[in-house]
Write an enzyme that holds these catalytic residues in place. Sequence first.
Site, PDB file in Angstrom:
ATOM      1  CG  ASP A 140     -36.599   4.609  23.083  1.00 49.69           C
ATOM      2  OD1 ASP A 140     -35.412   4.265  23.031  1.00 49.69           O
ATOM      3  OD2 ASP A 140     -36.996   5.767  22.852  1.00 49.69           O
TER       4      ASP A 140
ATOM      5  CG  ASP B 142     -32.678   3.083  19.721  1.00 44.79           C
ATOM      6  OD1 ASP B 142     -33.258   3.363  18.660  1.00 44.79           O
ATOM      7  OD2 ASP B 142     -32.432   3.911  20.602  1.00 44.79           O
ATOM      8  CD  GLU B 143     -37.806   4.738  17.977  1.00 46.46           C
ATOM      9  OE1 GLU B 143     -39.008   4.983  17.783  1.00 46.46           O
ATOM     10  OE2 GLU B 143     -36.996   5.597  18.367  1.00 46.46           O
TER      11      GLU B 143
END
Length: 443
Positions: A89, A180-181
Amino acid sequence: MALNDNKAGMGNLDKERINKVIYEMSKGSKYYENEQRKEEQVKAKIAAQHKQIQSFDAREIEKSELQADAMLAAIEEMRDFSRTIVHIDMDAFYAAVEMRDNPSLKNIPMAVGGSAMLSTSNYEARRFGVRAAMPGFIAKKLCPDLVIVPTNFDKYRQVSKDVKEILLQYDPNMCPMSLDEAYLDITQHLAERKNFDAEQKTFRTADGEQRMFGIAPNMMLAKVCSDFNKPNGQYLIPFNRQAVMDFVKDLPVRKVCGIGRVSCSMLGAMGVVTCSDLFRKRGLLLKLYSAISFNYFLRVSAGVGSTSVQRGDDRKSMSTERTFAEINRPAELFAKCYELCEALVEDLKKENLKGKTITLKIKTIKYIVRTKAHSLLNATQDVQLLYSTARDLLRTEIRLCSPEPLRLRLMGKSRGEQKLPFGAVKPKTDGRHTLLNYFKSPK
DNA sequence: ATACATACC
DNA sequence: CACTGGTATGTAT
């Protein structure tokens, strides 16, 4: 309506003051009134649940407990420690990219978004209670020096792509969940690296972004772990049953992906706060919830999650929606409707897709959301056909309102996946809320 | 199939 | 001046 402090970076702040500012900014607004209406709905659901609970007798609950135990035994059978799952993350991703490109933003409170809504904030800003999904104008009240940088998706997409390149070296089937993850299964990677110390796994990326890792035997646990030790920490759950059960014992259910604000209050109303409470109350939960939800709760209580990291099949829907200053004249409503059809068709064509179920979404100036859908006989990407369908749905809504005008602040269109006729059913190893998954035949 | 709610980023 | 936008899925009818 209070500050959501579920996330990291909110350790030692003056929550009382922050909540007061948020309340002062919100109260009396149409938005706030709608939030209150929604809260009432949740309260009503909890009351209904309470009533249901009182209708059960102790013997019924005991019977359900036995049934739950049998289900739990089946879940236990499926417990799997053979895979090493990582959830990564990127911390405050958009803000981190902006700070990288403009270092003067590094030591000042800053957020990405606009005066209407923020996507994320840096840690300086979080100290003031400024966080993702907060309107910029409230954030400015909390932190008058806050610098708001406009969102630059293309840039984040590029950085995200660069990071994914690196992650792919660890797992070619890596599964991105957003910019973003991502989840990775690094089992194979570890096997190929001799003398690798499991306790010291680190990823190196050249971008300078901070990132969090959760390392665990399954996706559910890995995701919870990546939220621990922020910022830039990593957390590993040892690969044995006892360690997992210890981890899950006092874990608040709210931390689990899939249990949000509403589920959390419903569960809280019957004394379920931690994952072990899910086990404790299994008899009751079995009677109250659907098979899908209950099975999911049991798995959470046992710390069992999916061990199969793989990208989903094709997308199932595509949508476009826009918020605007009030529109209520029919001609303008139809024009907006057409505009959205054009935008949606443009997106459909980019991926060479067609839509079968057309959904019109509207939000009134009182924030009431309605959706109206119509399924065509054949999937289409034709603007005129899409528009004529959407226009009819909109016309119906306008008529339902009349003689009052239909006063909108948002309109959206979506297209549902064409249902493919030759789908076979396969059991899914896991799913957040689903037991079955439908295989789609290739186009 | 449709409508609405919940959840996630 | 001002409370998003996109996707998936669960629940109810």
